[in-house]
Design an enzyme around this catalytic site. Structure first.
Site, short mmCIF file in Angstrom:
data_model
loop_
_atom_site.label_atom_id
_atom_site.label_comp_id
_atom_site.label_asym_id
_atom_site.label_seq_id
_atom_site.Cartn_x
_atom_site.Cartn_y
_atom_site.Cartn_z
CB SER A 380 -0.91 0.01 1.23
OG SER A 380 -1.83 -1.07 1.20
CG HIS A 397 -10.05 4.08 -4.60
ND1 HIS A 397 -10.07 3.66 -5.90
CD2 HIS A 397 -10.81 3.18 -3.91
CE1 HIS A 397 -10.80 2.56 -6.01
NE2 HIS A 397 -11.25 2.24 -4.82
#
Length: 474
Positions: A380, A397
């Site tokens: 991430s 996103h």
């Protein structure tokens, strides 16, 4: 995707010129490779969005864009109420205010490695996850209304977290203009037992370690250092958001012709912002945003309690909480003129740049933290909002799906995915092996390529890469 329909405006920016019913062009921020790999439906949906009344500047899509309901997921569009602009339930999405929240732990990798299995088990025991999961809270009547008006502030007032958390949440944890009376009783009923739950699909709680830094100034402002352990939540408004989307899409598709709106696709059902229906939807959607903020706040409290079982003196301040799947009224410059616009971000993240007045003071010099979730078992990212305010200050996103859940189930078995990730030091806890297979890492795009495209396009810049250690998912 057929590149012939696009004109390249830069190495990572592609324009679909106006044609047919399009009122503005379509623009996709992506590398050539990401654009070529996108489903052709993304271009079709982008063109349809560009034909909606009152749209401003362009219909945008982020590097992680893929086929969605009406709008592409990763789609951004802004509408001017004074120019007949609309609000679209499909342009917000069903999981209203699904978002990402990241917490500091004050721990280092070695601290986690000693107790990794125990931590995974404690988090799984304390965090309700999975389809139909229910929490310890049961809301009805007055309490439900107070939650829908108060958001994370309501949760903090009831002991779920600290007032300090609110400064690092969009809208300071409470979306103004929420109207609980616009939320159906069915939507409230669906949410009654779901507060403080992750749900299913791609929702998760993940323990991560910072394994690379790219922007020293922003990392210092965000309090990040190599080897730091973070905890990240990804979830939204659960059954309430889905029911609100269902309720209003049904109304909007019937009302659109009466408002003189010709829909290229029923999934683009919308209502004029100045209409009674449009205002009711905004009130209900804002209530769902507050529901999601309250939900993540309660989950934050549960995560802190889980860590405290193993690390009794732990302090876990919030880094930031940012939503996608929203429509927010914001001020933006368009052709040199400042205008109030209603910005739809479906599977896209707000990414305010340096100096923006709505950012916490400690982040204002470097820009907003933009939290990018990878697929299960992959990295991430923490990004910082770009200074160019492209696409109404928006960014990607996540990784974005590369294949359907059905195709993922055909290719992978959940137990095999769990075992393979465990061999790499990543522990998965989930009530559903089917759900694990649906979220297999390769079912998503390469999040590193998505992040690079976002940075190269000027949407945001890389700050830190996070490697997963433990993941609790629905």
């Amino acid at each position: 995707m057929n590149l012939a329909q696009f004109r390249q405006r830069g190495p990572f920016e592609w324009e679909m010129p106006r044609q047919g019913a399009m009122r503005v062009p379509g623009v996709i921020f992506a590398s050539r490779e990401l654009l070529e790999a996108m489903d052709a439906k993304v271009g079709e949906q982008l063109a349809n969005v560009a034909g909606l009344p009152g749209i401003v500047e362009a219909a945008y899509a982020m590097p992680d864009a893929h086929w969605g309901y009406g709008f592409p997921i990763g789609g951004v569009a802004a509408f001017d109420a004074e120019a007949g602009g609309v609000v679209s339930a499909g342009g917000v999405g069903f999981d209203i205010s699904c978002g990402v929240r990241t917490l500091h732990t004050g721990l280092k990798l070695a601290d986690i490695q000693r107790v990794q299995e125990r931590l995974a088990d404690v988090l799984y025991r304390r965090i309700p996850a999975g389809l139909g999961s229910t929490g310890a809270l049961r809301l009805s009547g007055q309490a439900m209304g107070a939650m829908l008006r108060g958001g994370a502030r309501w949760a903090v007032e009831r002991g779920f977290g600290s007032p300090a958390d609110l400064a690092r949440i969009e809208e300071s944890g409470c979306m103004a203009g929420a109207d609980p009376s616009a939320v159906s009783e069915q939507a409230k009923k669906r949410q009654r037992d779901e507060m403080g739950t992750l749900g299913s699909g791609n929702h998760y709680l993940e323990v991560q370690v910072v394994d690379a830094l790219f922007d020293a100034q922003a990392a210092q402002a965000y309090g990040l250092a190599a080897g730091d352990v973070l905890a990240t939540l990804h979830c939204g408004s659960r059954g309430m958001g889905h029911q609100i989307g269902t309720d209003f899409l049904r109304e909007m598709v019937i009302a659109a012709p009466r408002a003189g709106i010709a829909l290229a696709d029923r999934e683009l059902a919308c209502a004029p912002l100045k209409s009674a229906l449009g205002q009711r939807y905004l009130g209900a959607m804002r209530a769902a945003i507050n529901c999601a903020l309250a939900n993540r706040q309660i989950l934050t409290h549960l995560a802190r309690a889980a860590f405290a079982e193993l690390f009794p003196c732990i302090h876990m301040p919030l880094l930031y909480d940012v939503s996608h799947n929203t429509c927010k009224e914001e001020s933006h410059l368009v052709d040199g003129e400042r205008r109030r616009l209603f910005v739809h971000r479906k599977g896209a993240t707000r990414a305010f740049g340096p100096g923006h007045a709505e950012l916490p003071a400690e982040y204002r010099t470097v820009g907003q933290p933009v939290l990018i979730g990878g697929s299960m078992g992959t990295a991430s990212w923490v990004l910082a909002g770009g200074g160019q305010a492209l696409a109404f200050a928006s960014a990607c996103h996540g990784a974005g799906r590369a294949m359907s859940r059905h195709e993922a189930l055909r290719r992978w078995q959940g137990r095999g995915v769990v075992d393979e990730l465990a061999s790499r030091g990543i522990l998965i806890r989930s009530p559903s092996l089917r759900g694990v297979a649906e979220e297999a890492p390769l079912a998503y795009k390469d999040v590193g390529a998505v992040v690079e495209a976002a940075e190269q396009a000027g949407l945001a810049r890389r700050v830190a890469r996070l490697r997963p250690l433990v993941c609790v998912k629905g």
